[in-house]
Design a protein around this motif. Structure first.
Motif, PDB file in Angstrom:
ATOM      1  N   VAL A  64       2.315   1.679  -3.490  1.00  0.00           N
ATOM      2  CA  VAL A  64       1.307   2.117  -4.462  1.00  0.00           C
ATOM      3  C   VAL A  64       0.988   3.595  -4.267  1.00  0.00           C
ATOM      4  O   VAL A  64       0.908   4.364  -5.235  1.00  0.00           O
ATOM      5  CB  VAL A  64       0.039   1.241  -4.362  1.00  0.00           C
ATOM      6  CG1 VAL A  64      -1.125   1.860  -5.131  1.00  0.00           C
ATOM      7  CG2 VAL A  64       0.324  -0.158  -4.870  1.00  0.00           C
ATOM      8  N   VAL A  65       0.826   4.023  -3.026  1.00  0.00           N
ATOM      9  CA  VAL A  65       0.551   5.440  -2.754  1.00  0.00           C
ATOM     10  C   VAL A  65       1.722   6.307  -3.220  1.00  0.00           C
ATOM     11  O   VAL A  65       1.521   7.359  -3.838  1.00  0.00           O
ATOM     12  CB  VAL A  65       0.238   5.662  -1.255  1.00  0.00           C
ATOM     13  CG1 VAL A  65       0.246   7.137  -0.903  1.00  0.00           C
ATOM     14  CG2 VAL A  65      -1.094   5.035  -0.907  1.00  0.00           C
ATOM     15  N   ALA A  66       2.943   5.870  -2.955  1.00  0.00           N
ATOM     16  CA  ALA A  66       4.110   6.629  -3.398  1.00  0.00           C
ATOM     17  C   ALA A  66       4.155   6.728  -4.920  1.00  0.00           C
ATOM     18  O   ALA A  66       4.471   7.786  -5.475  1.00  0.00           O
ATOM     19  CB  ALA A  66       5.388   5.985  -2.871  1.00  0.00           C
TER      20      ALA A  66
ATOM     21  N   MET B 119       0.826  -1.208   0.000  1.00  0.00           N
ATOM     22  CA  MET B 119       0.000   0.000   0.000  1.00  0.00           C
ATOM     23  C   MET B 119       0.858   1.255   0.000  1.00  0.00           C
ATOM     24  O   MET B 119       0.575   2.214  -0.714  1.00  0.00           O
ATOM     25  CB  MET B 119      -0.959  -0.016   1.189  1.00  0.00           C
ATOM     26  CG  MET B 119      -2.073  -1.017   1.051  1.00  0.00           C
ATOM     27  SD  MET B 119      -3.143  -1.144   2.492  1.00  0.00           S
ATOM     28  CE  MET B 119      -3.682   0.532   2.710  1.00  0.00           C
ATOM     29  N   VAL B 120       1.925   1.254   0.794  1.00  0.00           N
ATOM     30  CA  VAL B 120       2.825   2.414   0.836  1.00  0.00           C
ATOM     31  C   VAL B 120       3.471   2.626  -0.534  1.00  0.00           C
ATOM     32  O   VAL B 120       3.560   3.763  -1.027  1.00  0.00           O
ATOM     33  CB  VAL B 120       3.900   2.232   1.933  1.00  0.00           C
ATOM     34  CG1 VAL B 120       5.000   3.264   1.807  1.00  0.00           C
ATOM     35  CG2 VAL B 120       3.258   2.300   3.309  1.00  0.00           C
TER      36      VAL B 120
ATOM     37  N   VAL C 297       0.375  17.235  -6.333  1.00  0.00           N
ATOM     38  CA  VAL C 297       0.120  15.947  -5.710  1.00  0.00           C
ATOM     39  C   VAL C 297      -1.345  15.594  -5.933  1.00  0.00           C
ATOM     40  O   VAL C 297      -2.234  16.323  -5.554  1.00  0.00           O
ATOM     41  CB  VAL C 297       0.450  15.992  -4.212  1.00  0.00           C
ATOM     42  CG1 VAL C 297       0.125  14.667  -3.550  1.00  0.00           C
ATOM     43  CG2 VAL C 297       1.889  16.353  -4.012  1.00  0.00           C
ATOM     44  N   LEU C 298      -1.569  14.433  -6.554  1.00  0.00           N
ATOM     45  CA  LEU C 298      -2.907  13.948  -6.893  1.00  0.00           C
ATOM     46  C   LEU C 298      -3.579  14.983  -7.701  1.00  0.00           C
ATOM     47  O   LEU C 298      -4.230  15.214  -8.418  1.00  0.00           O
ATOM     48  CB  LEU C 298      -3.707  13.592  -5.667  1.00  0.00           C
ATOM     49  CG  LEU C 298      -3.106  12.504  -4.782  1.00  0.00           C
ATOM     50  CD1 LEU C 298      -4.005  12.296  -3.566  1.00  0.00           C
ATOM     51  CD2 LEU C 298      -2.973  11.184  -5.492  1.00  0.00           C
TER      52      LEU C 298
ATOM     53  N   VAL D 276       1.536   6.578  -7.002  1.00  0.00           N
ATOM     54  CA  VAL D 276       0.448   7.455  -7.439  1.00  0.00           C
ATOM     55  C   VAL D 276       0.828   8.915  -7.231  1.00  0.00           C
ATOM     56  O   VAL D 276       0.602   9.767  -8.099  1.00  0.00           O
ATOM     57  CB  VAL D 276      -0.864   7.107  -6.701  1.00  0.00           C
ATOM     58  CG1 VAL D 276      -1.922   8.177  -6.898  1.00  0.00           C
ATOM     59  CG2 VAL D 276      -1.375   5.757  -7.152  1.00  0.00           C
ATOM     60  N   VAL D 277       1.425   9.225  -6.094  1.00  0.00           N
ATOM     61  CA  VAL D 277       1.845  10.600  -5.819  1.00  0.00           C
ATOM     62  C   VAL D 277       2.903  11.040  -6.822  1.00  0.00           C
ATOM     63  O   VAL D 277       2.845  12.145  -7.365  1.00  0.00           O
ATOM     64  CB  VAL D 277       2.358  10.733  -4.367  1.00  0.00           C
ATOM     65  CG1 VAL D 277       3.062  12.057  -4.148  1.00  0.00           C
ATOM     66  CG2 VAL D 277       1.201  10.576  -3.394  1.00  0.00           C
ATOM     67  N   LYS D 278       3.873  10.180  -7.104  1.00  0.00           N
ATOM     68  CA  LYS D 278       4.939  10.536  -8.036  1.00  0.00           C
ATOM     69  C   LYS D 278       4.401  10.742  -9.444  1.00  0.00           C
ATOM     70  O   LYS D 278       4.775  11.692 -10.127  1.00  0.00           O
ATOM     71  CB  LYS D 278       6.023   9.454  -8.037  1.00  0.00           C
ATOM     72  CG  LYS D 278       7.238   9.832  -8.796  1.00  0.00           C
ATOM     73  CD  LYS D 278       7.901  11.035  -8.153  1.00  0.00           C
ATOM     74  CE  LYS D 278       9.240  11.320  -8.768  1.00  0.00           C
ATOM     75  NZ  LYS D 278       9.879  12.472  -8.152  1.00  0.00           N
TER      76      LYS D 278
END
Length: 81
Positions: free
Chosen positions: A65-67, A62-63, A80-81, A69-71
């Motif tokens: 994937v979130v990183a 999860m960490v 960001v997003l 998506v943010v990148k």
């Protein structure tokens, strides 16, 4: 006088080299692999071992994937997003 082909065939001068200042990805990969190894090594023995390892890996995924998506958001829209 050397031809253009001879200069290009000479070798590594015109090959693209990675930026030596971009070792952060290597360090982050090493830390992520170390964390995964710790989960394998220090998960409690017994019937809870599998669920603890699965939860740790799911959290790490999860960490990551979130990183990602943010990148991607930063690269495509400038924010960001």
């Amino acid at each position: 006088m050397e031809s253009e082909y001879a200069v290009r065939a000479a070798g590594p001068r015109d090959r693209r080299r990675p930026d030596p200042g971009d070792a952060g990805g290597d360090v982050r990969g090493l830390l992520t692999g170390g964390a995964a190894a710790l989960v394998f090594a220090y998960a409690p023995r017994g019937p809870r071992r599998g669920p603890v390892q699965a939860a740790a890996y799911a959290g790490a995924l999860m960490v990551l994937v979130v990183a990602a998506v943010v990148k991607v958001g930063e690269l495509t829209s400038g924010g960001v997003l």
